[in-house]
Each structure stands twice: as C-alpha cells, then as structure tokens.
Scaffold this motif. Structure first.
Motif, short mmCIF file in Angstrom:
data_model
loop_
_atom_site.label_atom_id
_atom_site.label_comp_id
_atom_site.label_asym_id
_atom_site.label_seq_id
_atom_site.Cartn_x
_atom_site.Cartn_y
_atom_site.Cartn_z
N VAL A 228 -29.34 48.33 -19.94
CA VAL A 228 -29.10 46.92 -20.24
C VAL A 228 -28.94 46.76 -21.74
N GLY A 229 -28.30 45.67 -22.13
CA GLY A 229 -28.19 45.42 -23.55
C GLY A 229 -27.60 44.07 -23.87
N PHE A 230 -27.73 43.70 -25.15
CA PHE A 230 -27.09 42.49 -25.66
C PHE A 230 -26.64 42.75 -27.09
N VAL A 231 -25.71 41.90 -27.53
CA VAL A 231 -25.17 41.99 -28.88
C VAL A 231 -25.50 40.69 -29.60
N THR A 232 -26.04 40.82 -30.82
CA THR A 232 -26.36 39.63 -31.60
C THR A 232 -25.07 38.98 -32.11
N SER A 233 -25.22 37.83 -32.70
CA SER A 233 -24.05 37.09 -33.19
C SER A 233 -23.56 37.64 -34.53
N ASN A 234 -22.38 37.13 -34.94
CA ASN A 234 -21.79 37.53 -36.22
C ASN A 234 -22.73 37.17 -37.37
N PRO A 235 -22.73 37.86 -38.48
CA PRO A 235 -21.84 38.98 -38.79
C PRO A 235 -22.40 40.34 -38.39
N GLU A 236 -23.65 40.41 -37.94
CA GLU A 236 -24.24 41.71 -37.65
C GLU A 236 -23.67 42.38 -36.41
N ASN A 237 -23.49 41.59 -35.32
CA ASN A 237 -23.04 42.15 -34.04
C ASN A 237 -23.87 43.38 -33.68
N ARG A 238 -25.17 43.24 -33.79
CA ARG A 238 -26.10 44.36 -33.56
C ARG A 238 -26.34 44.53 -32.07
N PRO B 239 -20.79 42.88 -15.67
CA PRO B 239 -20.00 43.00 -16.89
C PRO B 239 -20.47 42.06 -18.00
N PRO B 240 -20.06 42.32 -19.23
CA PRO B 240 -20.45 41.47 -20.36
C PRO B 240 -20.20 39.99 -20.07
N HIS B 241 -21.25 39.21 -20.28
CA HIS B 241 -21.20 37.78 -20.01
C HIS B 241 -22.25 37.09 -20.87
N THR B 242 -22.25 35.78 -20.83
CA THR B 242 -23.23 34.99 -21.56
C THR B 242 -23.64 33.79 -20.71
N HIS B 243 -24.84 33.30 -20.98
CA HIS B 243 -25.31 32.06 -20.37
C HIS B 243 -25.46 31.06 -21.52
N PRO C 207 -27.77 27.31 -15.83
CA PRO C 207 -27.57 28.14 -17.02
C PRO C 207 -26.12 28.36 -17.42
N GLY C 208 -25.20 28.24 -16.46
CA GLY C 208 -23.81 28.55 -16.73
C GLY C 208 -23.63 30.04 -16.91
N VAL C 209 -22.41 30.51 -16.70
CA VAL C 209 -22.08 31.91 -16.95
C VAL C 209 -20.63 31.98 -17.41
N ILE C 210 -20.42 32.75 -18.46
CA ILE C 210 -19.07 32.99 -18.97
C ILE C 210 -18.88 34.50 -18.99
N PHE D 245 -36.74 42.99 -19.33
CA PHE D 245 -35.96 42.87 -20.57
C PHE D 245 -35.51 41.42 -20.71
N VAL D 246 -35.44 40.94 -21.94
CA VAL D 246 -35.04 39.56 -22.21
C VAL D 246 -33.68 39.54 -22.91
N PHE D 247 -32.81 38.64 -22.44
CA PHE D 247 -31.51 38.38 -23.06
C PHE D 247 -31.56 36.98 -23.66
N PRO D 248 -31.55 36.87 -25.01
CA PRO D 248 -31.65 35.55 -25.64
C PRO D 248 -30.47 34.63 -25.30
N ILE D 249 -30.73 33.36 -25.31
CA ILE D 249 -29.75 32.33 -24.95
C ILE D 249 -28.43 32.52 -25.71
N GLY D 250 -27.34 32.46 -24.97
CA GLY D 250 -26.01 32.45 -25.54
C GLY D 250 -25.46 33.79 -26.00
N LEU D 251 -26.26 34.87 -25.99
CA LEU D 251 -25.76 36.15 -26.47
C LEU D 251 -25.08 36.93 -25.34
N ILE D 252 -24.02 37.65 -25.71
CA ILE D 252 -23.31 38.48 -24.74
C ILE D 252 -24.23 39.62 -24.32
N HIS D 253 -24.34 39.81 -23.00
CA HIS D 253 -25.22 40.86 -22.48
C HIS D 253 -24.62 41.48 -21.23
N PHE D 254 -25.23 42.59 -20.77
CA PHE D 254 -24.69 43.34 -19.64
C PHE D 254 -25.80 44.17 -19.00
#
Length: 185
Positions: free
Chosen positions: A90-100, A70-74, A141-144, A112-121
């Motif tokens: 797989v996917g990730f969402v960029t930060s505000n304001p784009e939320n791309r 599920p959606p999480h971040t490191h 890395p932590g996980v939220i 595939f690469v998930f950049p640091i701190g971005l929500i991904h799944f």
C-alpha cells in the motif's frame, strides 16, 4: 418540513427504524474478475441512510492475486485500512512540491492510514486472494480514480493538453483514451 443536509434528506427522527442504521453484505466477496482484479463494496450514506451527518463510512475491498485498487483519492475523507486476509503493498504520495511516496507491505491484521485527499493505492502482492476493510471519515467520502478521470472522462480531455501535461506523445494519450477504464467501486 424536510431538511436537506449533505445532499440527502434527513428523515424525521420519530420515523426512523433500525433498518435506517443497518447494512448486510460485507461478508460477501466482490467480483474480482475484472481488468484491475479488485472490487470495492461501499457502505456509506447511499447504503445506510442513518449515516447522514455522522462523518463515517466503510468499504470492503477484495483483491485477486496481483489485483490492485488503482491510484485514487477521497476528496472528503481520511481512510484507515485493515488487512483481513493476504498481503498488500500500500502507499500514498504527498502533495507538491515534495510528491513523497510512503509505502508499506501489510499482512493480516496490519493497519495503514491514507490522509484525506492524497493519491493512494493498494496492490495484492500475494499468490492468494486478499481482503481488507477500511473506515473513512465521511458519510460520503467520494472517490476519484486518477486514470479514469484523466483518460476516461466524458467528454474527453483534449489529448494535446494531456500529452503536454503528462509529457507523452499525443498518439499515446489517444491510445489511453480509447481504452475501457474500469471502475472497481
């Protein structure tokens, strides 16, 4: 004298042994019979003491058919994921304001690469089990997990606040807070 670094005690280098740099078990599938249909097996500083200060760790992720991580971040690491078996969306969402949203369908051998701190799944879109291995750029890395953090916190976040933040009816927030939020890691 003991030295404390990154929340762990550093072992005297003269006392280190091969086991301080070893883990056995990534060949064993995790238990995917759970509400999210996945299991994460971490290999970080908690499993390999010798990783402390090295800035790397790994995980094995097992997915049931249609299982998801599920959606999480490191908060402390970029992740690079390689599919060993199966097909994952797989996917990730960029930060505000784009939320791309960036997504890709991965097959065996794809990375595939998930950049640091971005929500991904990750989501297994195949009819069979899937397996991936990921490297992370931190020994811790932590996980939220997003849903777990917002709706499963202890004590609970005020439902009036969450209702407004997520633009939901308060009874929906209370329903979500009443659910058991499964942590697959």
């Amino acid at each position: 004298m003991l030295i404390f670094v990154n929340g762990k005690f550093c072992k005297n280098p003269n006392l280190t042994v091969a086991e301080d740099f070893f883990y056995s078990g990534l060949d064993k599938p995790g238990n995917i019979s759970n509400p999210v249909g996945s299991a994460v097996t971490p290999v970080n500083v908690a499993q390999i003491a010798g990783l402390n200060t090295l800035g790397i760790s790994a995980v094995r992720i097992d997915y049931a058919p249609y299982g998801q991580n599920p959606p999480h971040t490191h908060p402390r690491a970029t992740e690079i994921l390689t599919v060993l078996e199966g097909t994952l969306l797989v996917g990730f969402v960029t930060s505000n304001p784009e939320n791309r949203l960036f997504t890709k369908v991965l097959n065996k051998g794809d990375v595939f690469v998930f950049p640091i701190g971005l929500i991904h799944f990750q989501f297994n879109i195949g009819y069979t089990n899937a397996v991936a291995i990921a490297g992370l750029s931190s020994q811790n890395p932590g996980v939220i997990a997003i849903a777990n953090a917002m709706f499963g916190s202890d004590p609970a976040v005020d439902p009036d606040f969450l209702a407004r933040a997520f633009q939901l009816e308060k009874n929906m927030v209370e329903y979500l807070q009443s659910r058991f939020w499964y942590a697959n890691n």
